[in-house]
Design an enzyme around this catalytic site. Sequence first.
Site, short mmCIF file in Angstrom:
data_model
loop_
_atom_site.label_atom_id
_atom_site.label_comp_id
_atom_site.label_asym_id
_atom_site.label_seq_id
_atom_site.Cartn_x
_atom_site.Cartn_y
_atom_site.Cartn_z
N ASP A 223 4.01 -0.78 0.13
CA ASP A 223 3.76 -1.52 -1.11
C ASP A 223 3.56 -2.99 -0.72
O ASP A 223 3.10 -3.29 0.38
CB ASP A 223 4.92 -1.33 -2.09
CG ASP A 223 4.44 -1.36 -3.55
OD1 ASP A 223 4.79 -0.44 -4.30
OD2 ASP A 223 3.71 -2.30 -3.93
N HIS A 246 0.36 -3.71 0.54
CA HIS A 246 -0.45 -4.15 -0.60
C HIS A 246 -0.58 -5.66 -0.66
O HIS A 246 -0.90 -6.21 -1.72
CB HIS A 246 0.14 -3.63 -1.91
CG HIS A 246 0.12 -2.14 -2.03
ND1 HIS A 246 0.56 -1.47 -3.16
CD2 HIS A 246 -0.30 -1.17 -1.18
CE1 HIS A 246 0.42 -0.16 -2.98
NE2 HIS A 246 -0.09 0.05 -1.79
#
Length: 764
Positions: A223, A246
Amino acid sequence: DSLSISYAICVVSLLTICISAKEFNVLSYGASGNGITDDSLAFMKAWKDTCSEAASSATLVIPKGKQFLVHPLIFTGPCKSGTINVMLSGTILAPNGPDQWNASDLSTWLAFEGVTGLSISGFGTIDGRGKGWWDRSCRYHPGQGCFTLAPTALRFQNCNNLKMLNTNFHNSPQTHVLLLGCQNVELGFLNIQSPGTSPNTDGIHIQFGRNVSIHNSQIADGDDCISIGDKTYDVKINDIKCGPGHGVSIGSLGRDGEVVQVNNIKVKRVSFHGTTNGVRIKTWQTGRGLVQNVTFTNINFTAVENPIIIDQYYCDKPDSCKPTDTGVHINDVRYSKLIGTSQTEVAINLNCSNNVPCTGITLDNVRLVSATHQFNQLELIFIVFITISYVLTPGASGATSLFNVVDYGAVGDGKTDDSAVFSKAWKATCNAPSRKPVLIIPATKIFLLKPVTFSGPCKSTSIHVLMSGNIVAPNSKMAWKGFHINRWLAFTHVNGLTIIGYGTINGRGAAWWSQPCLHKVPQALTFYRCNGLVLKGIRHINSQRNQITVSNCKDVTFSNLHISAPKTSPNTDGVDIASSSHVRILNSFIGTGDDCIAISSGSSHINITGIACGPGHGISTGALGAYGEDTVEEVHVRNCTLKGTMTGGGVGNARRISFEKIRFIRADSPIIIDQYYCPSRVNCKNETSGIRISDVSYRSIIGTSTTDKVINLSCDQNVGCTNIQFNYVYITSTDVPGKKAYAFSFNAHGNYTHTSPVVKGLKA
């Protein structure tokens, strides 16, 4: 070479710690370190002694060459020593998946709460063994028995002056490191690793934080490498390697319609490799508030999808979010010296709201090309320019109009009287037919104002004041001649008012403090009959009398304020609340010469959370009954560090009042109920009836007092106090040699449990 030097410096400092600090080795408390035996109890015993050590510094040692299996633990403070070290040289292992989890709380594995001056280092490893959680994650494996929530590996909550260096994190079940409500934080030389497919495994997440530095670290996860949440200020991120993951994200903000604020985020010298996103700001349509003063400098992208994103239409489930007329204002975002390759042709995506357009977006020397198509760079820059021209046009949708005080003639030199100009700009703002008019008080200027009243009602039901500059009062009493002297700045009858920013309101009160007659000294900022009021992020200093007064208002939210005046300044209450309801005061610092927050007659449903109070006279409900019957009810104070008082005398009601999770630091008389309150000590009447105080609870309260009478329940001999509850209250006396802390109680009725000192008169 510079990295090696930094590591060497860290090692030298650690050696110094080992020599000077008293050490508490977990092996000495029974830990086996074989990776199989549960060492949780040994860790807690060692922590208890470390935290209780009164030496200048204390060190918890987790030795090298050992693997310690530990179930969920919370290391709580405050600690006696101002410097707490954790020498993490070994490996800490989590239970191996959800089937071995023996705690009902799935949110956290390891946590430090309320520990000031904490330092963690030693090249050790925290291994969350998250695969068992990932394999049953509802994100990738929906169905019966899946998990939407998995533990955060390491949470720091309300830990100020925190430092963590040279630490490894592997395979957290969910977020690796969570900073919640922490200030003055340094995280450096961290190595955070989990697979790119591991769900929700953010590297570092910051929420309610201030003054955070993250540097010289490598983060690879499933993430965000680093994510920045709401109520976060003054963050520096530099020299980070991110990927897979991310990217670096500010968001998701405003999901539940709250007023958000993020300010002063600096991201510098970060390289992204193979990440899903690069640098991203994402907000929900339902949100309100402000993200501003964000810079991204010297960023390198390698095969990154979506390198630059601003998304004000963020929605976790596409096509499920309904359009709204709200939005978070994104202002003053600068991208400078960004280069690299994009996996997508849309390398820059500025998807800004029609309702609240992005403003002050700057791209300087941004050079991105497609990693697959190598499309023309000039074409990309041209597309970006057209996009920015569109999103930065104020009022493009007819929803917003901007009224800058400088455009109306304000000088902002701190000497010229700008009062008339502010009134003129306010009149135009208030009379604007647009849905969201904005009065702008720009940065880098100081506006001198004499007494000004900003009156309503206004045509719009949503009025915004964006305050980036500073406002100062006259520096002499003579300048007030001819004006009403009871208030300086006032908003009256303005519904839907939002004042937000990082500017300062300076009352220059020193000229008034030498003659503190209450009725001849101005209140700095007054709100009268303003419903749906929001005040956020503003700094208030040196008021003449009360800093902020709220009177006859409903639905009020104050947050992230900094309110200060010298402790010797008379009557400089931080926030005064009168005849108002549904008031929330959140996550603010208040230090003054009088009450941090004072709640007086006719007020109800007051929620006070996350306040750091001091110096001052604490949080006070009073003085009630001075002029007849008064009522105050449903007052709830939670998660604060303060001196707390509650006073009364007269006829009326004070009921359903709670104080929970409060910490006192060297407070004078930490807990008071006083039905004999008389501030002048002259002509005090001994009435036959007083304020009827009932349903008052104190729960989870700890701290120290400068007096030995740490609890004082002085209830009226006729009326008394009823249903007074003490649960888990522990207060000690620090400055009275040879005397123990004690509680005084007269005509108070209720119960106590797990309380020290014992409150005689209440039932155990």
